[in-house]
Enzyme design. Sequence first.
Site, mmCIF file in Angstrom:
data_model
loop_
_atom_site.group_PDB
_atom_site.id
_atom_site.type_symbol
_atom_site.label_atom_id
_atom_site.label_comp_id
_atom_site.label_asym_id
_atom_site.label_seq_id
_atom_site.Cartn_x
_atom_site.Cartn_y
_atom_site.Cartn_z
ATOM 1 N N PRO A 2 9.612 -16.787 1.259
ATOM 2 C CA PRO A 2 9.760 -17.856 0.305
ATOM 3 C C PRO A 2 8.722 -17.878 -0.794
ATOM 4 O O PRO A 2 7.711 -18.526 -0.652
ATOM 5 C CB PRO A 2 9.587 -19.098 1.177
ATOM 6 C CG PRO A 2 8.697 -18.636 2.301
ATOM 7 C CD PRO A 2 8.683 -17.141 2.280
ATOM 8 N N GLU A 3 8.964 -17.235 -1.862
ATOM 9 C CA GLU A 3 8.221 -17.534 -3.087
ATOM 10 C C GLU A 3 9.251 -18.032 -4.088
ATOM 11 O O GLU A 3 10.419 -18.160 -3.740
ATOM 12 C CB GLU A 3 7.475 -16.293 -3.599
ATOM 13 C CG GLU A 3 6.415 -15.793 -2.606
ATOM 14 C CD GLU A 3 5.606 -14.610 -3.115
ATOM 15 O OE1 GLU A 3 5.272 -14.597 -4.309
ATOM 16 O OE2 GLU A 3 5.321 -13.701 -2.327
ATOM 17 N N HIS A 98 15.768 -20.046 17.039
ATOM 18 C CA HIS A 98 14.867 -20.502 15.969
ATOM 19 C C HIS A 98 15.504 -21.510 15.020
ATOM 20 O O HIS A 98 14.890 -21.865 14.013
ATOM 21 C CB HIS A 98 14.290 -19.332 15.162
ATOM 22 C CG HIS A 98 13.772 -18.212 16.003
ATOM 23 N ND1 HIS A 98 12.883 -18.421 17.033
ATOM 24 C CD2 HIS A 98 14.027 -16.887 15.989
ATOM 25 C CE1 HIS A 98 12.611 -17.253 17.594
ATOM 26 N NE2 HIS A 98 13.300 -16.316 16.986
ATOM 27 N N ARG A 117 8.673 -19.075 12.832
ATOM 28 C CA ARG A 117 7.252 -19.372 13.034
ATOM 29 C C ARG A 117 6.929 -20.868 13.037
ATOM 30 O O ARG A 117 5.759 -21.234 13.223
ATOM 31 C CB ARG A 117 6.403 -18.624 11.998
ATOM 32 C CG ARG A 117 6.402 -17.125 12.266
ATOM 33 C CD ARG A 117 5.610 -16.371 11.238
ATOM 34 N NE ARG A 117 4.171 -16.563 11.395
ATOM 35 C CZ ARG A 117 3.263 -15.976 10.617
ATOM 36 N NH1 ARG A 117 3.654 -15.183 9.648
ATOM 37 N NH2 ARG A 117 1.998 -16.202 10.809
#
Length: 273
Positions: A2-3, A98, A117
């Site tokens: 994610p940028e 997840h 994460r």
Amino acid sequence: MPELPEVETIARVLRQGAPGQPAVAGRHILGARLLWDRSLATPSPAEFTTRLEQQVIEDIGRRGKFLTFRLSRDWLLFHLRMSGDLVVRPLATAPEPHDRLILALEGDIALAFNDARKFGRVWLVDEVDSVLSGLGPEPLDDSFTADDLFGRLHTTRRQLKPLLLDQTFIAGLGNIYVDEALNLARLHPLTISNSLTLDQAGDLLASIRTVLSDGIRRNGASIDWVYRGGDFQNYFRVYQRTGLPCPECGTPIARITVGQRGTHYCPHCQPWE
DNA sequence: CACGAGACCTGTTCGC
DNA sequence: TGCGAACAGGTCTCGT
């Protein structure tokens, strides 16, 4: 993943849909299932689920690295951090490993927030300022000029690499695009911000816009097991290219650690001092 | 004020 | 093959 370019790509796909994937904008939210409470920044899980029901997703946008869902009465905000992703699936599909949040939407589709994460966060707020007010300017916004950047660079004396990663300084850049922009602008990552000339600030802004625009054009970058369909990773000049030749001069790309982040640059094109 | 270290988490890859 | 270390697109907090 994610940028700015990756988040922009996700926002566009959710807003407009894509081949084989229906748009999410315009749909009623029928229910919410929170599978990992700590993914929710605010409000409480109970209030979150009751307050979401029956609101409509009016529009989907981006500010910095945040995804912004404008609902009938509230704003739903996502930050994907390192491993977050938003995925559209048939409603009947079983949750994937997840999955942290699943929204049931009208039309028998589900919008899943998947985040291995667990660094990503979700907010439901009635106004966005409480979450977004600290962000710096949008680098692709025409109202942000070289003079503005020059002025901001000269309010502090910090190394360019960590400064450009600071979301209060400029919003949306991350480790990939900072390394790429500094290489394009021929600036060493440790250069002190207030040493730049106005011309260098102009070059830096132009380079930032070039790498972000190229990233968006390529639908973002896909790395390792976090894949989104983008292919900007095939056009990296320095990022994760340690030891490979610089595209400009052939000098092997160097890797150093700056602020605990892997930092890639060309020792010849981006000399120290 | 600026920087470094540690924390938050899980998964993959690398080196021995 | 196995196993621990290193590393990963982000950001916050704390200590110096």
